[in-house]
Design a protein around this motif. Structure first.
Motif, PDB file in Angstrom:
ATOM      1  N   UNK A 256      60.895 -21.124   8.197  1.00  0.00           N
ATOM      2  CA  UNK A 256      61.969 -20.265   8.018  1.00  0.00           C
ATOM      3  C   UNK A 256      63.268 -20.792   7.395  1.00  0.00           C
ATOM      4  N   UNK A 257      63.837 -20.391   6.150  1.00  0.00           N
ATOM      5  CA  UNK A 257      65.130 -20.856   5.657  1.00  0.00           C
ATOM      6  C   UNK A 257      66.050 -19.835   5.406  1.00  0.00           C
ATOM      7  N   UNK A 258      67.243 -19.887   6.196  1.00  0.00           N
ATOM      8  CA  UNK A 258      68.333 -18.950   5.914  1.00  0.00           C
ATOM      9  C   UNK A 258      69.279 -19.788   5.135  1.00  0.00           C
ATOM     10  N   UNK A 259      69.807 -18.812   4.042  1.00  0.00           N
ATOM     11  CA  UNK A 259      70.806 -19.414   3.398  1.00  0.00           C
ATOM     12  C   UNK A 259      71.881 -18.331   3.141  1.00  0.00           C
ATOM     13  N   UNK A 260      73.010 -18.956   3.412  1.00  0.00           N
ATOM     14  CA  UNK A 260      74.494 -18.040   3.422  1.00  0.00           C
ATOM     15  C   UNK A 260      75.173 -18.148   2.370  1.00  0.00           C
ATOM     16  N   UNK A 261      75.592 -17.251   1.457  1.00  0.00           N
ATOM     17  CA  UNK A 261      76.336 -17.487   0.124  1.00  0.00           C
ATOM     18  C   UNK A 261      77.587 -16.271   0.517  1.00  0.00           C
TER      19      UNK A 261
ATOM     20  N   UNK B 262      75.055 -15.768  -5.472  1.00  0.00           N
ATOM     21  CA  UNK B 262      76.228 -17.236  -5.807  1.00  0.00           C
ATOM     22  C   UNK B 262      75.519 -18.357  -5.249  1.00  0.00           C
ATOM     23  N   UNK B 263      76.194 -19.419  -5.431  1.00  0.00           N
ATOM     24  CA  UNK B 263      75.535 -20.717  -4.594  1.00  0.00           C
ATOM     25  C   UNK B 263      75.420 -20.733  -3.286  1.00  0.00           C
ATOM     26  N   UNK B 264      74.741 -21.356  -2.763  1.00  0.00           N
ATOM     27  CA  UNK B 264      74.704 -21.550  -1.159  1.00  0.00           C
ATOM     28  C   UNK B 264      75.520 -22.308  -0.574  1.00  0.00           C
TER      29      UNK B 264
ATOM     30  N   UNK C  68      77.171 -13.189   2.779  1.00  0.00           N
ATOM     31  CA  UNK C  68      75.885 -12.665   2.834  1.00  0.00           C
ATOM     32  C   UNK C  68      74.780 -13.748   3.242  1.00  0.00           C
ATOM     33  N   UNK C  69      73.726 -13.270   3.901  1.00  0.00           N
ATOM     34  CA  UNK C  69      72.525 -14.332   4.197  1.00  0.00           C
ATOM     35  C   UNK C  69      71.170 -13.674   3.958  1.00  0.00           C
ATOM     36  N   UNK C  70      70.330 -14.553   3.453  1.00  0.00           N
ATOM     37  CA  UNK C  70      68.893 -14.189   3.329  1.00  0.00           C
ATOM     38  C   UNK C  70      67.945 -15.068   3.707  1.00  0.00           C
TER      39      UNK C  70
END
Length: 87
Positions: free
Chosen positions: A39-44, A49-51, A85-87
């Motif tokens: 699992x990879x969680x990225x917050x922008x 937009x950029x991580x 925002x995160x996904x």
């Protein structure tokens, strides 16, 4: 599977804690078996937009629990407090 984008309010150097379950697109939705998954969680700052920062399984903040839920506990390193925002 398309990731959801959910707003969070975070502050620099605070610990962000969250958890959840991933469901598939069946009718009715079924819990996805996460055992052995990555699992990879990225917050922008805003969607697309950029991580700003990320967390993942393998010792970087995301844990897959025996009941097929996931948990995240990561120290937030953002330039300023705000809505992200995160996904």
């Amino acid at each position: 599977m398309i990731p959801a984008q959910t707003p969070i309010e975070v502050y620099r150097n605070d610990t962000w804690i969250s958890s959840g379950t991933i469901l598939d697109d069946q009718d009715p939705p079924q819990v996805v078996d996460l055992q052995g998954a990555s699992i990879l969680v990225q917050v922008r700052r805003r969607p697309g937009s950029d991580v700003i920062f990320e967390a993942s399984t393998g010792g970087n903040g995301v844990i897959i629990n025996p009941d097929n839920t996931w948990s995240i506990s990561v120290v937030v390193n953002v330039a300023r407090a705000g809505l992200y925002y995160w996904d």
